[in-house]
Design an enzyme around this catalytic site. Structure first.
Site, short mmCIF file in Angstrom:
data_model
loop_
_atom_site.label_atom_id
_atom_site.label_comp_id
_atom_site.label_asym_id
_atom_site.label_seq_id
_atom_site.Cartn_x
_atom_site.Cartn_y
_atom_site.Cartn_z
N CYS A 56 -5.47 -9.89 3.00
CA CYS A 56 -6.52 -8.95 3.42
C CYS A 56 -7.82 -9.63 3.85
O CYS A 56 -8.23 -9.49 5.01
CB CYS A 56 -6.81 -7.97 2.30
SG CYS A 56 -5.35 -7.07 1.80
N ASP A 86 10.75 3.89 5.52
CA ASP A 86 10.61 2.56 6.11
C ASP A 86 11.77 2.32 7.06
O ASP A 86 12.90 2.74 6.77
CB ASP A 86 10.59 1.48 5.02
CG ASP A 86 9.82 0.23 5.45
OD1 ASP A 86 8.76 -0.04 4.88
OD2 ASP A 86 10.30 -0.44 6.40
N LYS A 118 -7.79 -11.97 7.06
CA LYS A 118 -7.43 -11.16 8.23
C LYS A 118 -8.53 -10.14 8.57
O LYS A 118 -8.92 -9.99 9.73
CB LYS A 118 -6.10 -10.45 7.92
CG LYS A 118 -5.80 -9.21 8.73
CD LYS A 118 -4.47 -8.60 8.31
CE LYS A 118 -4.62 -7.39 7.45
NZ LYS A 118 -4.51 -6.10 8.01
N GLY A 151 -8.18 -15.93 -0.46
CA GLY A 151 -7.03 -15.91 0.45
C GLY A 151 -6.38 -14.54 0.41
O GLY A 151 -7.05 -13.55 0.14
N THR A 160 -5.25 -0.58 7.30
CA THR A 160 -6.57 -1.08 7.70
C THR A 160 -6.59 -1.27 9.21
O THR A 160 -5.81 -2.06 9.74
CB THR A 160 -6.86 -2.40 6.97
OG1 THR A 160 -6.83 -2.14 5.57
CG2 THR A 160 -8.21 -2.97 7.36
N VAL A 197 0.83 -1.20 0.00
CA VAL A 197 0.00 0.00 0.00
C VAL A 197 0.87 1.26 0.00
O VAL A 197 0.68 2.17 -0.81
CB VAL A 197 -0.96 -0.01 1.22
CG1 VAL A 197 -1.66 1.33 1.37
CG2 VAL A 197 -1.99 -1.12 1.05
N LEU A 252 -7.15 -0.63 -2.88
CA LEU A 252 -6.45 -1.24 -4.02
C LEU A 252 -6.34 -2.74 -3.88
O LEU A 252 -6.26 -3.29 -2.78
CB LEU A 252 -5.08 -0.60 -4.22
CG LEU A 252 -4.03 -0.66 -3.11
CD1 LEU A 252 -3.30 -1.97 -3.10
CD2 LEU A 252 -3.06 0.48 -3.31
C1 UGA Z 1 -8.75 -6.97 -1.44
C2 UGA Z 1 -9.85 -6.01 -1.93
O1 UGA Z 1 -10.36 -6.47 -3.19
C3 UGA Z 1 -9.28 -4.58 -2.09
O2 UGA Z 1 -10.33 -3.68 -2.46
C4 UGA Z 1 -8.67 -4.16 -0.75
O3 UGA Z 1 -8.10 -2.86 -0.85
C5 UGA Z 1 -7.60 -5.15 -0.36
O4 UGA Z 1 -8.18 -6.47 -0.24
C6 UGA Z 1 -7.00 -4.71 0.96
O5 UGA Z 1 -7.69 -4.74 1.96
O6 UGA Z 1 -5.85 -4.24 0.98
P1 UGA Z 1 -6.73 -8.29 -2.59
O7 UGA Z 1 -6.62 -9.05 -1.31
O8 UGA Z 1 -5.50 -7.71 -3.20
O9 UGA Z 1 -7.76 -7.06 -2.46
O10 UGA Z 1 -7.32 -9.31 -3.67
P2 UGA Z 1 -8.72 -9.60 -4.36
O11 UGA Z 1 -8.62 -9.32 -5.81
O12 UGA Z 1 -9.82 -8.96 -3.63
O13 UGA Z 1 -8.81 -11.20 -4.17
C7 UGA Z 1 -8.83 -11.78 -2.88
C8 UGA Z 1 -9.03 -13.27 -2.97
O14 UGA Z 1 -10.35 -13.56 -3.43
C9 UGA Z 1 -8.10 -14.00 -3.93
O15 UGA Z 1 -7.65 -15.19 -3.32
C10 UGA Z 1 -8.95 -14.30 -5.13
O16 UGA Z 1 -8.54 -15.44 -5.83
C11 UGA Z 1 -10.32 -14.52 -4.47
N1 UGA Z 1 -11.46 -14.27 -5.38
C12 UGA Z 1 -11.71 -13.03 -5.85
C13 UGA Z 1 -12.32 -15.32 -5.67
O17 UGA Z 1 -12.12 -16.47 -5.25
N2 UGA Z 1 -13.40 -15.06 -6.49
C14 UGA Z 1 -13.66 -13.83 -6.98
O18 UGA Z 1 -14.68 -13.68 -7.69
C15 UGA Z 1 -12.80 -12.79 -6.65
#
Ligand code: UGA
Length: 429
Positions: free
Chosen positions: A260, A30, A263, A257, A121, A11, A153
């Site tokens: 984010c 950092d 957790k 997984g 967060t 981030v 993001l």
């Molecule tokens: C997530 C949120 O989408 C962001 O908006 C947020 O800022 C971020 O957490 C955070 O808190 O920093 P991120 O963890 O990078 O982002 O990834 P995602 O694209 O949300 O995917 C998370 C997990 O869900 C992955 O394991 C992905 O494979 C899974 N996923 C996602 C699914 O199984 N199905 C889906 O339709 C979408």
């Protein structure tokens, strides 16, 4: 604007780089000396599409630099962003040690009005604690404002998400920091929502939990689809085209997984509990996610029977596509389960093999995905990388010991796989 970012993780670094890209003057801080030295030497501590170029260009243009101490950051900026890690504690609540330490360090070097912005967060009411800590530890009576500005993001799309946000949330306790915060975000052309600090903090946990809920919902539907012979992708399309629901985040698979969702869900459940509410709905979201993995492993064992000494190819190790991040990766969890049953693993990931090696030291790592199927009793797709769709399936069929594919991300068309002669098991189809 003169901005500093304390913490150069995903981030912090992406935010700092994108702020510089739109013309702000940015110092990224950092306390990890090795990381700062790496960045100063022009190398990147993490992979994120498009980031390296932005960092290099803005360092060259003199708008982005790196520092070791919070003092350097505070002195060089009018607005100080906190983007340090807030990892989970064993009981699911949030470890705020780094936030508290940075708040004290900022307090110690405040000599004039600054805006201190929390981007990490954090549980609702952290802003109040940060303000109280700065007040208590600052040696002067200097004025400051604490702002909550959560980040939305996604890893792997971080630069895009930062440059083209759906919305910007600014949580404040007075009007004074609003105009400068709006100036920071003016170049991004996004709607800005000004709220109180508690609401802004809550928005972040509420958004991530809702997205996780959406994934668990479609994963639960995938079980029904398998039981009745329906197709979860068609169901997802059919419900998602209702604009109130939306088509995104309705991909069934082996579960969510990353650093984010798991957790933040645990944290939100713990926060709610502290506030006197038992968030059973979110516990169910967690449960469905865990069961989804169990069910997928069962699909593999039901088909292969004994896994001991079976050679299984695994495509994908990152927790999702476009990243080298393997934290809480369902793909790694799946590999561990297969290893525990005695399977021999041949693995590939376009970006995450370096970070996966220490977690899975006894797998065979292959640089080319088309080398993975050689001699395999089965092939498993564990991460939704687009490029896996280009796998040479005819070659795979020829070189595999058994033509069996378990697709945990529904990348291939079941009819086509059948035509090619594969035993093909996916999720909810
Ligand atoms: C997530 C949120 O989408 C962001 O908006 C947020 O800022 C971020 O957490 C955070 O808190 O920093 P991120 O963890 O990078 O982002 O990834 P995602 O694209 O949300 O995917 C998370 C997990 O869900 C992955 O394991 C992905 O494979 C899974 N996923 C996602 C699914 O199984 N199905 C889906 O339709 C979408």
């Amino acid at each position: 604007m003169r901005i500093s970012i304390i913490g150069t993780g995903y981030v912090g670094l992406v935010t700092g780089a994108c702020f510089a890209e739109v013309g702000h003057n940015v110092v990224c801080v950092d306390n990890d000396t090795a990381k700062i030295n790496l960045l100063r030497a022009g190398s990147m501590p993490l992979y994120e599409p498009g980031l390296e170029e932005i960092v290099k260009n803005n360092v060259a243009a003199g708008r982005l630099r790196f520092a070791h101490t919070v003092r350097e950051g505070v002195e060089a900026a009018d607005i100080v962003f906190i983007a340090v890690p807030t990892p989970p504690l064993p009981d699911g609540s949030v470890d705020l040690t780094a936030i508290e330490r940075v708040a004290r360090e900022i307090a110690a070097c405040l000599t004039e009005y600054k805006i201190v912005v929390d981007k990490s967060t954090v549980p609702v009411r952290t802003g109040e604690k940060v303000a109280e800590t700065i007040r208590r530890y600052s040696k002067t009576q200097v004025e400051f404002d604490v702002v909550s500005n959560p980040e939305f993001l996604r890893e792997g799309f971080a630069v895009h998400d930062l440059m083209h946000p759906d919305r910007i949330v600014i949580g404040v306790s007075s009007q004074r920091p609003v105009p400068p915060m709006k100036e920071v975000y003016a170049p991004f052309n996004a709607p800005i929502i000004v709220t109180d600090i508690n609401s802004a903090e809550l928005i972040k946990h509420a958004a991530n939990s809702f997205l996780a809920l959406k994934i668990s919902y479609i994963n639960a539907l995938s079980v029904i689809c398998e039981a009745c012979g329906a197709n979860v992708q068609q169901v997802a399309m059919g419900i998602g085209m209702d604009r109130r629901i939306g088509t995104s985040f309705l991909n069934a698979g082996i579960g969510f997984g990353g650093s984010c969702f798991p957790k933040d869900l645990s944290a939100f459940i713990a926060i709610s509990q502290q506030l006197g509410y038992e968030f059973g709905l979110l516990r169910e979201v967690q449960k469905i996610n865990a069961q989804q993995m169990d069910r997928f492993v069962k699909k593999i064992t039901d088909t292969l029977w004994v896994l001991k000494d079976k050679v299984i190819g695994v495509l994908g190790l990152a927790f999702k596509q476009n990243t080298d991040d393997v934290r809480c990766s369902p793909a790694i969890e799946l590999c561990h389960r297969l290893r525990r049953e005695g399977a021999i693993l041949r693995v590939h990931d376009p970006r995450a093999m370096g970070k996966a090696r220490p977690l899975l030291p006894d797998a065979t790592y292959l640089d080319n995905m088309n080398d993975v199927p050689e001699g395999c009793d089965a092939l498993v797709i564990a991460t939704e990388w687009e490029e896996f769709k280009q796998l040479d399936l005819e070659h795979a069929k020829r070189v595999m010991a058994q033509p069996i594919i378990f697709d945990g991300r529904n990348l291939f068309d079941p009819e086509e796989m059948k035509r090619l002669g594969f035993i093909y098991r996916s999720v909810g189809r």
